[in-house]
Design a protein around this motif. Sequence first.
Motif, PDB file in Angstrom:
ATOM      1  N   UNK A 587      11.480   3.925   0.184  1.00 20.45           N
ATOM      2  CA  UNK A 587      12.133   4.409  -0.883  1.00 20.45           C
ATOM      3  C   UNK A 587      12.328   5.931  -0.827  1.00 20.45           C
ATOM      4  N   UNK A 588      13.375   6.403  -1.343  1.00 14.47           N
ATOM      5  CA  UNK A 588      13.650   7.983  -1.657  1.00 14.47           C
ATOM      6  C   UNK A 588      13.446   8.421  -0.455  1.00 14.47           C
ATOM      7  N   UNK A 589      13.750   7.925   0.725  1.00 15.55           N
ATOM      8  CA  UNK A 589      13.290   8.721   2.129  1.00 15.55           C
ATOM      9  C   UNK A 589      12.216   8.821   2.787  1.00 15.55           C
ATOM     10  N   UNK A 590      11.249   8.069   1.973  1.00 17.37           N
ATOM     11  CA  UNK A 590       9.514   7.851   2.626  1.00 17.37           C
ATOM     12  C   UNK A 590       9.704   6.373   2.740  1.00 17.37           C
ATOM     13  N   UNK A 591       8.554   6.345   3.446  1.00 17.50           N
ATOM     14  CA  UNK A 591       7.836   4.896   3.766  1.00 17.50           C
ATOM     15  C   UNK A 591       6.582   4.871   3.015  1.00 17.50           C
ATOM     16  N   UNK A 592       6.255   3.976   2.484  1.00 20.55           N
ATOM     17  CA  UNK A 592       5.029   3.717   1.918  1.00 20.55           C
ATOM     18  C   UNK A 592       4.256   2.551   2.271  1.00 20.55           C
ATOM     19  N   UNK A 593       2.608   2.510   2.645  1.00 23.55           N
ATOM     20  CA  UNK A 593       2.288   1.487   3.079  1.00 23.55           C
ATOM     21  C   UNK A 593       0.713   1.535   2.752  1.00 23.55           C
ATOM     22  N   UNK A 594      -0.032   0.290   2.580  1.00 23.41           N
ATOM     23  CA  UNK A 594      -1.421   0.146   2.319  1.00 23.41           C
ATOM     24  C   UNK A 594      -2.183   1.372   3.269  1.00 23.41           C
ATOM     25  N   UNK A 595      -3.006   2.283   2.738  1.00 22.68           N
ATOM     26  CA  UNK A 595      -3.751   3.053   3.639  1.00 22.68           C
ATOM     27  C   UNK A 595      -3.352   4.707   3.613  1.00 22.68           C
ATOM     28  N   UNK A 596      -1.973   4.715   3.230  1.00 20.10           N
ATOM     29  CA  UNK A 596      -1.272   6.063   3.162  1.00 20.10           C
ATOM     30  C   UNK A 596      -1.861   6.645   1.903  1.00 20.10           C
ATOM     31  N   UNK A 615      -3.939  10.402  -4.015  1.00 18.69           N
ATOM     32  CA  UNK A 615      -4.324   9.119  -4.085  1.00 18.69           C
ATOM     33  C   UNK A 615      -4.143   8.330  -2.423  1.00 18.69           C
ATOM     34  N   UNK A 616      -4.470   7.117  -2.832  1.00 19.50           N
ATOM     35  CA  UNK A 616      -4.191   6.267  -1.263  1.00 19.50           C
ATOM     36  C   UNK A 616      -3.872   4.852  -1.801  1.00 19.50           C
ATOM     37  N   UNK A 617      -2.781   4.515  -1.176  1.00 19.00           N
ATOM     38  CA  UNK A 617      -1.872   3.291  -1.255  1.00 19.00           C
ATOM     39  C   UNK A 617      -3.094   2.223  -1.019  1.00 19.00           C
ATOM     40  N   UNK A 629      -1.981   2.448  -6.299  1.00 22.38           N
ATOM     41  CA  UNK A 629      -2.358   3.534  -5.733  1.00 22.38           C
ATOM     42  C   UNK A 629      -3.970   3.878  -6.324  1.00 22.38           C
ATOM     43  N   UNK A 630      -4.665   4.201  -5.787  1.00 19.07           N
ATOM     44  CA  UNK A 630      -6.321   4.466  -6.022  1.00 19.07           C
ATOM     45  C   UNK A 630      -6.333   5.976  -6.251  1.00 19.07           C
ATOM     46  N   UNK A 631      -6.372   6.497  -7.332  1.00 21.82           N
ATOM     47  CA  UNK A 631      -6.482   7.813  -7.628  1.00 21.82           C
ATOM     48  C   UNK A 631      -8.033   8.223  -8.177  1.00 21.82           C
ATOM     49  N   UNK A 632      -8.672   8.642  -7.550  1.00 22.37           N
ATOM     50  CA  UNK A 632     -10.270   8.673  -7.495  1.00 22.37           C
ATOM     51  C   UNK A 632     -10.752   7.637  -8.481  1.00 22.37           C
ATOM     52  N   UNK A 633     -10.873   6.509  -7.726  1.00 22.50           N
ATOM     53  CA  UNK A 633     -11.424   5.194  -8.310  1.00 22.50           C
ATOM     54  C   UNK A 633     -10.646   4.334  -9.220  1.00 22.50           C
ATOM     55  N   UNK A 634      -9.455   4.958  -9.597  1.00 36.10           N
ATOM     56  CA  UNK A 634      -8.854   4.405 -10.769  1.00 36.10           C
ATOM     57  C   UNK A 634      -7.308   3.889 -10.027  1.00 36.10           C
TER      58      UNK A 634
END
Length: 728
Positions: A587-596, A615-617, A629-634
């Motif tokens: 989306x929007x010119x980027x690829x997002x995948x688990x672990x990113x 954060x981390x996907x 996305x995991x942002x500091x455990x959330x």
Amino acid sequence: MNQPAQSPSEVLVGNVERVTFHSEESGFCVLRVKARGHRDLVTTIGHAAMISAGEWITATGEWTNDRNHGLQFKARFLKTSEPSSVEGIEKYLGSGMIRGIGPAYAKRLVQMFGKDVFDVIEANPERLREVTGIGPMRAAKITSAWADQKVIREIMVFLHSHTVGTARAVRIFKTYGVDAVQIMSDNPYRLARDIRGIGFRTADTIAEKLGIEKTAMVRLCAGISYALTEAMGQGHCGLPVAELKDLAEKLLEVDRALITTALELELVGGTVIADTVDDRECIFLGGLYHAEKKIAERLNTLLTGALPWPAIDPDKALPWIEKRTALTLAPSQREAIALALRSKMTVITGGPGVGKTTIVNAILRILAAKGVQLLLCAPTGRAAKRMTEATGMEAKTIHRLLEFDPKAFGFKRDQENPLECDLLVVDESSMVDVMLMQSLVNAIPDTAALLIVGDIDQLPSVGPGQVLADIIGSGTVPVVRLTEVFRQAAQSRIITTAHQINQGRTPNLGKVEGETDFYFMPAADPEQAVSRIINLVGKHIPRRFGFDPIRDVQVLCPMNRGGVGARSLNIELQAALNPAPATKVERFGWTFAPGDKVMQIENDYDKEVYNGDIGYVQEVDTDEGELTVDFDGRAVSFQFGELDTLVPAYAATIHKSQGSEYPAVVIPVMTQHYAMLQRNLLYTGVTRGKKLVVLVGQSKAVAIAVKNESGRRRWSKLNEWLADAGAS
């Protein structure tokens, strides 16, 4: 002269079996179509605002024989409609277009309702619960997503008919709701003002198609506001009149006299305000102008009030704190603590290793022993976390401290409902922009004291203004400027190098014997720099220092653009560090995948994630059209249409790293970055590294940055307001 014969148009009709490619930005699509009268699937290329498998299309165009892809139908015009066959309906519903319906639920819905399924969703949604597995929550989600999709589709068709990319359709829908098309038709220039990622040019394209004249006042006024908003993006609160007119003239391509007229109209309306900075006539955005004025008034009120604690004798307090902490304070530290204990407002500034934390800790412990009520805050989650660790007291982000209310879109804490404290401590204050500072000072009780801590030599805030620099520059607030690097800190080459840079001295970039925490790796050109950075992050640093390449190592770039800019390096590092994900979304010119590793690039008060948060996907759910996305455990969820607020963060700009610290930092410094090679930029980058900093590039580029003290001037008036208030 004979005209070349045009190939006759043909009409192709059929069901879309598969969407091979679809660009949300341009609408360009490659489809596999089960066409009437054709035994094999037909590859069809064309443009559609929105397209899903299962839809029925009518395409007008001609056949072409592509050298690589064979026979294709090239559609000049493509009309889509809801599918009418049971197979088409199932494919359409299962395409992931509607949140809550994946392939499994699509099959169940079609088995239950057949061709009437669309009517059921729209007119009798309560019947959805007749399907096994669909409870009240999923039924409500499907009904709501179906209604939203209809509006988003309308928006896409509207944008597409005006030859504008459709990628921002979800954001437009979230901003304007069901009235989106009406609002865009009435005043397309609102798009440039309200929707991040849509610029004046895009709005102008729609306006032109709608027949709005180039010289129309609605266009000229919008252009002036947009030029000022662009300046705000560069950190300015206003612009000199001549500069603003030059910018508007370039943008609008009309006679300067018309711009002068439009500017006068904007001034009368109060959208913009005229005043002077250093005796130069400037134009300010109204909101920023009033915010700076309000900050000065509030700080002046705080400065002139009585201390909220009884007088403290430093001759007793300082030996007491030394005994309690087993530390011997340097004379400069003793002076700083004594000043803060007798002042209603104090600024403590200085670079790394100069003992800011020691001083703040001593002040807090002395005041806590006297029963003083303390509150601690910082602009980012990471900075607040570091403050908590350093002081042993809870520190909150400014947004959490002020209790943001997404429904009212404002802070619950303000002058009517102030914070409950005798002393507020603000750390990493160089990052605080004008609007956030105004909200903060509004919520400080008149009786409270304020302690501002930050590094004046770092880059100013990403948002408009230069609050810390203006407060110090006004000369009205007591300031402690710490310069002495303490013995333990002086053993770190990161700290000594940062101070050399800050003093305008080029650091030693030669080879170093033995282990150290600062290195320079030469790279002659961008290509060599990129391969060295990938090798450093992916292999060398993890192997030698034991750092995790994704979580512990951060590449920080002077700029976004170019071969060694953050954008390009993100693509390279993502391919090297997360090469074969099981699921992904583009989306929007980027690829997002688990672990990113990803970064939020705008404040989202509903989700409680803010500009610069990393954060981390965790998961990409194509059935629900959601990414987590995991942002500091959330765990925070994003619909696919909201992913324009996220970018990969294997590499980030130095500007975006403010207030953060990373175990290891890698910084490309090339002469290609010439426009951004400034002392405060390099200094900020180097001071982000906690245990390891590696510069990669050319020693000449490092020298250019160190010598370039200029930085970009920011047009703001806060220091003048403060100086005037102090003098009166």
